[in-house]
Design an enzyme around this catalytic site. Structure first.
Site, PDB file in Angstrom:
ATOM      1  N   ASP A 190       7.185   6.583 -26.911  1.00 24.32           N
ATOM      2  CA  ASP A 190       8.403   6.320 -26.169  1.00 24.32           C
ATOM      3  C   ASP A 190       9.150   7.781 -26.458  1.00 24.32           C
ATOM      4  O   ASP A 190       9.370   7.942 -27.541  1.00 24.32           O
ATOM      5  CB  ASP A 190       9.218   5.148 -26.493  1.00 24.32           C
ATOM      6  CG  ASP A 190      10.230   4.880 -25.638  1.00 24.32           C
ATOM      7  OD1 ASP A 190      10.331   4.520 -24.514  1.00 24.32           O
ATOM      8  OD2 ASP A 190      11.278   4.835 -26.363  1.00 24.32           O
ATOM      9  N   GLU A 244       5.326  10.259 -23.649  1.00 27.69           N
ATOM     10  CA  GLU A 244       6.174  10.103 -22.687  1.00 27.69           C
ATOM     11  C   GLU A 244       7.142  11.269 -22.728  1.00 27.69           C
ATOM     12  O   GLU A 244       8.071  11.266 -23.579  1.00 27.69           O
ATOM     13  CB  GLU A 244       7.120   8.968 -22.867  1.00 27.69           C
ATOM     14  CG  GLU A 244       8.352   8.806 -21.444  1.00 27.69           C
ATOM     15  CD  GLU A 244       9.437   8.217 -21.749  1.00 27.69           C
ATOM     16  OE1 GLU A 244      10.059   7.712 -20.664  1.00 27.69           O
ATOM     17  OE2 GLU A 244       9.807   7.964 -22.840  1.00 27.69           O
TER      18      GLU A 244
END
Ligand code: GLC
Length: 503
Positions: A190, A244
């Site tokens: 993330d 990401e």
């Protein structure tokens, strides 16, 4: 060289809260995912990525993690997780889990200790603030009782870690080990371009996701991924990581996937491209010339679903284009990430009632921004309400499903030849059959304006983003098309896979 499994893998993102609810409390869970593994195998994907299921106050749908090595009772137990991994592997599906290293939840024991004045150097506490804004809106600083402020690039319930503190590094290596020891095949990282902030935390003029800024993409972050790569490589079975990484530069994206860093990073340029042959071609060329292992993604739990993004003036264009884009994406070299529900052609749910919305983007912007709930509405498995088969026992799902979901349900589409679900199944099966025959490289063929023709060995893909039907390139056989062809012509908003004529 043996081709690593992830190079061409089709990975299916499961937003766990919204996939399938076996416990009947209105929220999806791990047991629900486990029950649906046969569906995923039948769909033909290679791996699943599970969004966070860790203990969390759910201020950001679980991206506010209070314990990195547990399972929130809302989603089940560690035993449920282990059973899910074992079953997934039985079905031949790999499992990726989300790791959230930029910030924890404010309920994490470290942050709770920091509030008491202990170990504040694990986070970013200062006596004065700078001009940084939270990605979700409002200032990126919140004041605590004794007058100091802490930094949070997302919600106030998501304090940013201080990655200049070695204790944070050691902790995350332990977290990765914990899940690797439980058999996960990899991680989705993330906000992978976050983690480090520029020394001195200078004010910024613009805080958007650019390649390197005081807020994002600081060069030190690459040292973290080198260490993670060494750890992943020390495990058997080709464990991998996908980052990401939001950036405006393909060269910057490439820095995250150097041979000793991450295996892949999401190629958001593909998702951000408008419906245009020229735009698609530019992204494809830039991607293939900069990264060794490409990825492609059209939708995820943070963006408006692509069916809705592609909607044109005439009703129905969004779905036709979404199907065509899928065919183009699956014909490209590299790995593709699908988002749950796109195989049903689900649209963004734009008209959720205000009181149902839960995304912190909506809450923090005081309703000015709609937030991301519209792409997170629970999956319709069956025709009948109240939950269209999402919740066992007919509980109301955590976000209301629109009436249109009945027609889009798995039950309604299963076995219907021209349904989007059957189209996805055919496309994935065909990709699998061709896998051994097609090289990683791509060759452009001459095509009319507004249209792309490209080939990979015996496979030719044609996609028509223009306004007129065009003649198909030379071929021996039509393998698959995203919509009906008209007397040998490729209509607008349609893509096709052809077997190339032997020369
Ligand atoms: C990532 C997640 C998003 C989350 C944010 C903060 O962008 O995909 O859902 O809100 O990080 O963790």
């Amino acid at each position: 060289m043996e081709i690593p499994w992830w190079r061409d893998a089709v990975v299916y993102e499961i937003y766990v809260r919204s996939f399938a609810d076996a416990s009947g409390d209105g929220v999806g869970d791990l047991a629900g995912v486990r029950e649906r593994l046969p569906y995923l195998r039948r769909l033909g994907v290679d791996a699943i990525w599970l969004t966070p299921f860790y203990p969390s106050p759910m201020a950001d749908g679980g991206y506010d993690v209070a314990d990195y090595c547990g399972v929130d009772p809302l989603f089940g137990s560690l035993a449920d997780f282990e059973a899910l991994v074992a079953d997934a592997h039985e079905h031949g599906l790999r499992v990726l889990v989300d790791v959230v290293p930029n910030h924890s939840s404010s309920a994490h024991p470290w942050f709770q200790a920091a509030l008491r004045g202990e170990g504040r150097e694990r986070y970013i506490f200062r006596d004065t603030t700078n001009n940084w804004q939270s990605t979700f809106g409002g200032p990126a600083w919140t004041r605590v009782a004794d007058g100091q402020y802490y930094l949070h690039l997302f919600a106030p319930e998501q304090p940013d870690f201080n990655w200049r503190n070695p204790e944070v590094h050691a902790e995350f290596l332990d977290v990765l080990r914990f899940w690797l020891d439980r058999g996960v095949d990899g991680f989705r990282i993330d906000v992978a371009m976050g983690l480090y902030k520029a020394e001195g935390l200078p004010n910024v003029g613009d805080q958007s996701f650019t390649s390197v800024s005081p807020v994002w993409g600081q060069p030190e972050v690459h040292g973290v991924y080198r260490a993670w790569r060494r750890l992943l490589d020390s495990y058997p079975g080709e464990r991998m990581a996908v980052g990401e990484v939001w950036t405006d530069s393909p060269e910057d994206l490439a820095r995250y996937v150097r041979p000793d860093e991450l295996h892949q990073s999401f190629n958001f340029a593909w998702l951000q491209a408008p419906w245009s042959a020229q735009a698609f071609r530019k992204v494809i060329e830039e991607t293939l010339s900069t990264v060794p292992f490409a990825t492609w993604v059209l939708s995820n739990h943070d963006v408006v679903r692509h069916r809705t993004r592609y909607e044109g003036a005439e009703p129905g264009t969004g779905l036709a284009r979404a199907r065509a884009a899928l065919l183009a994406m699956l014909a490209l070299p590299g790995s593709a990430y699908l988002y749950q529900g796109e195989e049903l052609g689900l649209p963004e749910v734009g008209d959720l009632p205000d009181e149902a919305r839960q995304d912190p983007v909506y809450v923090q912007s005081k309703g000015e921004l709609p937030g991301r709930d519209g792409c997170r509405v629970p999956i319709p498995w069956t025709v009948d309400p109240p939950s269209h088969g999402f919740s066992a026992g007919g509980a109301e799902p955590w976000l209301p499903q629109p009436e249109s979901f009945a027609e889009l349900s798995v039950e309604k589409q299963e076995g219907v030849a021209d349904s989007t679900l059957e189209f996805y199944r055919r496309a994935l099966a065909c990709r699998r059959e061709l896998a051994g025959e097609i090289p990683y490289s791509l060759e452009w063929l001459d095509s009319p304006e507004g249209v792309l023709f490209f080939a990979r060995g015996p496979l030719v893909c044609a996609i028509n983003c223009g306004g007129h039907a065009v003649r198909l390139p030379g071929h021996e056989e039509v393998l698959l098309s995203s919509g009906p062809l008209r007397s040998g012509l490729l209509p607008p908003d349609t893509a096709v896979w052809l077997r190339r004529a032997a020369s």
